[in-house]
Enzyme design. Structure first.
Site, PDB file in Angstrom:
ATOM      1  N   LYS A  15      26.004  34.606  49.237  1.00  0.00           N
ATOM      2  CA  LYS A  15      26.208  33.328  48.534  1.00  0.00           C
ATOM      3  C   LYS A  15      27.442  32.593  49.048  1.00  0.00           C
ATOM      4  O   LYS A  15      27.392  31.406  49.309  1.00  0.00           O
ATOM      5  CB  LYS A  15      26.393  33.549  47.016  1.00  0.00           C
ATOM      6  N   ARG A  90      26.620  33.396  35.386  1.00  0.00           N
ATOM      7  CA  ARG A  90      26.280  34.801  35.616  1.00  0.00           C
ATOM      8  C   ARG A  90      25.721  35.461  34.355  1.00  0.00           C
ATOM      9  O   ARG A  90      25.398  36.650  34.401  1.00  0.00           O
ATOM     10  CB  ARG A  90      27.542  35.556  36.032  1.00  0.00           C
ATOM     11  N   ARG A 129      32.674  44.606  54.057  1.00  0.00           N
ATOM     12  CA  ARG A 129      33.156  43.212  54.103  1.00  0.00           C
ATOM     13  C   ARG A 129      34.656  43.115  54.317  1.00  0.00           C
ATOM     14  O   ARG A 129      35.427  43.869  53.732  1.00  0.00           O
ATOM     15  CB  ARG A 129      32.859  42.515  52.765  1.00  0.00           C
ATOM     16  N   ARG A 162      38.620  43.128  49.941  1.00  0.00           N
ATOM     17  CA  ARG A 162      38.789  42.812  48.519  1.00  0.00           C
ATOM     18  C   ARG A 162      38.826  44.100  47.706  1.00  0.00           C
ATOM     19  O   ARG A 162      38.057  45.009  47.956  1.00  0.00           O
ATOM     20  CB  ARG A 162      37.603  41.958  48.039  1.00  0.00           C
ATOM     21  N   ARG A 173      29.465  46.595  40.101  1.00  0.00           N
ATOM     22  CA  ARG A 173      29.143  45.163  40.205  1.00  0.00           C
ATOM     23  C   ARG A 173      27.631  44.956  40.337  1.00  0.00           C
ATOM     24  O   ARG A 173      27.082  44.013  39.774  1.00  0.00           O
ATOM     25  CB  ARG A 173      29.875  44.543  41.394  1.00  0.00           C
TER      26      ARG A 173
HETATM   27  P1  AMP Z   1      32.564  36.983  43.196  1.00  0.00           P
HETATM   28  O1  AMP Z   1      33.610  36.553  44.133  1.00  0.00           O
HETATM   29  O2  AMP Z   1      31.590  35.907  42.842  1.00  0.00           O
HETATM   30  O3  AMP Z   1      31.867  38.253  43.639  1.00  0.00           O
HETATM   31  O4  AMP Z   1      33.302  37.342  41.803  1.00  0.00           O
HETATM   32  C1  AMP Z   1      34.281  38.356  41.751  1.00  0.00           C
HETATM   33  C2  AMP Z   1      34.508  38.785  40.319  1.00  0.00           C
HETATM   34  O5  AMP Z   1      34.990  37.666  39.554  1.00  0.00           O
HETATM   35  C3  AMP Z   1      33.283  39.255  39.550  1.00  0.00           C
HETATM   36  O6  AMP Z   1      32.966  40.613  39.819  1.00  0.00           O
HETATM   37  C4  AMP Z   1      33.720  39.021  38.115  1.00  0.00           C
HETATM   38  O7  AMP Z   1      34.639  40.007  37.688  1.00  0.00           O
HETATM   39  C5  AMP Z   1      34.485  37.700  38.233  1.00  0.00           C
HETATM   40  N1  AMP Z   1      33.573  36.552  38.053  1.00  0.00           N
HETATM   41  C6  AMP Z   1      33.232  35.622  38.977  1.00  0.00           C
HETATM   42  N2  AMP Z   1      32.383  34.717  38.470  1.00  0.00           N
HETATM   43  C7  AMP Z   1      32.159  35.082  37.183  1.00  0.00           C
HETATM   44  C8  AMP Z   1      31.352  34.563  36.139  1.00  0.00           C
HETATM   45  N3  AMP Z   1      30.574  33.479  36.316  1.00  0.00           N
HETATM   46  N4  AMP Z   1      31.385  35.203  34.938  1.00  0.00           N
HETATM   47  C9  AMP Z   1      32.150  36.277  34.740  1.00  0.00           C
HETATM   48  N5  AMP Z   1      32.918  36.841  35.693  1.00  0.00           N
HETATM   49  C10 AMP Z   1      32.924  36.252  36.912  1.00  0.00           C
END
Ligand code: AMP
Length: 219
Positions: A15, A90, A129, A162, A173
């Site tokens: 994404k 989400r 990654r 990360r 996750r």
């Molecule tokens: P990402 O970079 O999209 O993989 O997001 C990293 C982390 O940020 C996720 O594993 C969640 O802990 C938090 N996070 C990101 N977007 C959301 C969301 N829409 N709702 C809740 N937590 C989020």
């Protein structure tokens, strides 16, 4: 007319990579909830500290905090012509909140491309990654390696892994995605907005298909 696109898919589907390309191509603001939380963490804000309690465990940040953060971000001037949302919504509650806030602004979601990748492939993808701290570009040691191992092709910064791409958190996750986020696939399919794209294709092929689907919906 403003265009709002929601990019759906499991962690590791690509994404972020696709959102960077598509937002540039379509000249849309790229709103990544994960990037905003990480930025807040780096700047040691209250939101960043709170969010990190959940992020570091691979859990979702609570809906109220996340929705308020996105509402604030979408209210800024660079989103008047629309936005490409990456990582939000989400949960069903976030999806409802998004529909409501857009309806209040007299707009709506135009298209929800869903990048699908089977869970067993995701672990392998997430674990390899490496991210650039400067431009945010994400490499993969096997599938999308930088020219010089450990350094960004674009700006030469030293890449980092990360915290939540380390193996224990990756499994959590994916579980969280399957239980809390995957119901959104049917939610948006039922609203005739979903366009499924095979995320195991090459980066270029996924981009091509994404742009074609978006064009179909928003012209
Ligand atoms: P990402 O970079 O999209 O993989 O997001 C990293 C982390 O940020 C996720 O594993 C969640 O802990 C938090 N996070 C990101 N977007 C959301 C969301 N829409 N709702 C809740 N937590 C989020």
């Amino acid at each position: 007319m403003a265009s709002f696109i929601v990019l759906l898919g499991p962690p590791g589907a690509g994404k972020g990579t696709q959102a960077q390309i598509i937002s540039k191509t379509l000249n849309l603001a790229h709103i990544s909830s994960g990037d905003i939380f990480r930025e807040n963490l780096k700047n040691e804000t209250e939101l960043g500290k709170k969010a990190n309690e959940f992020m570091s465990r691979g859990e979702l940040v609570p809906d109220d905090l996340t929705i308020a953060m996105i509402q604030d971000r979408l209210s800024r001037p660079d989103c008047v012509d629309g936005a490409l949302l990456d990582g939000f919504p989400r949960t069903p509650a976030q999806a409802e909140a998004l529909s409501k806030m857009l309806a209040e602004w007299g707009v709506g979601i135009d298209c929800v491309p869903y990048i699908s990748v089977a869970p067993e492939i995701l672990i392998e993808r997430l674990s390899g990654r490496w991210t650039c701290p400067t431009c945010g570009y994400v490499y993969h040691e096997q599938f999308n390696p930088p020219v010089v191992v450990g350094y960004c092709d674009k700006d030469g910064s030293k890449l980092y892994q990360r915290e939540d791409d380390k193996s224990e958190t990756v499994t959590r996750r994916i579980d969280v995605y399957l239980t809390q986020t995957s119901p959104l696939i049917e939610y948006y399919r039922g609203r005739n907005l979903l366009a499924e794209i095979d995320g195991t294709l090459s980066i270029e092929e996924v981009t091509k298909k994404l742009l074609a689907e978006i064009k179909l919906k928003i012209g």
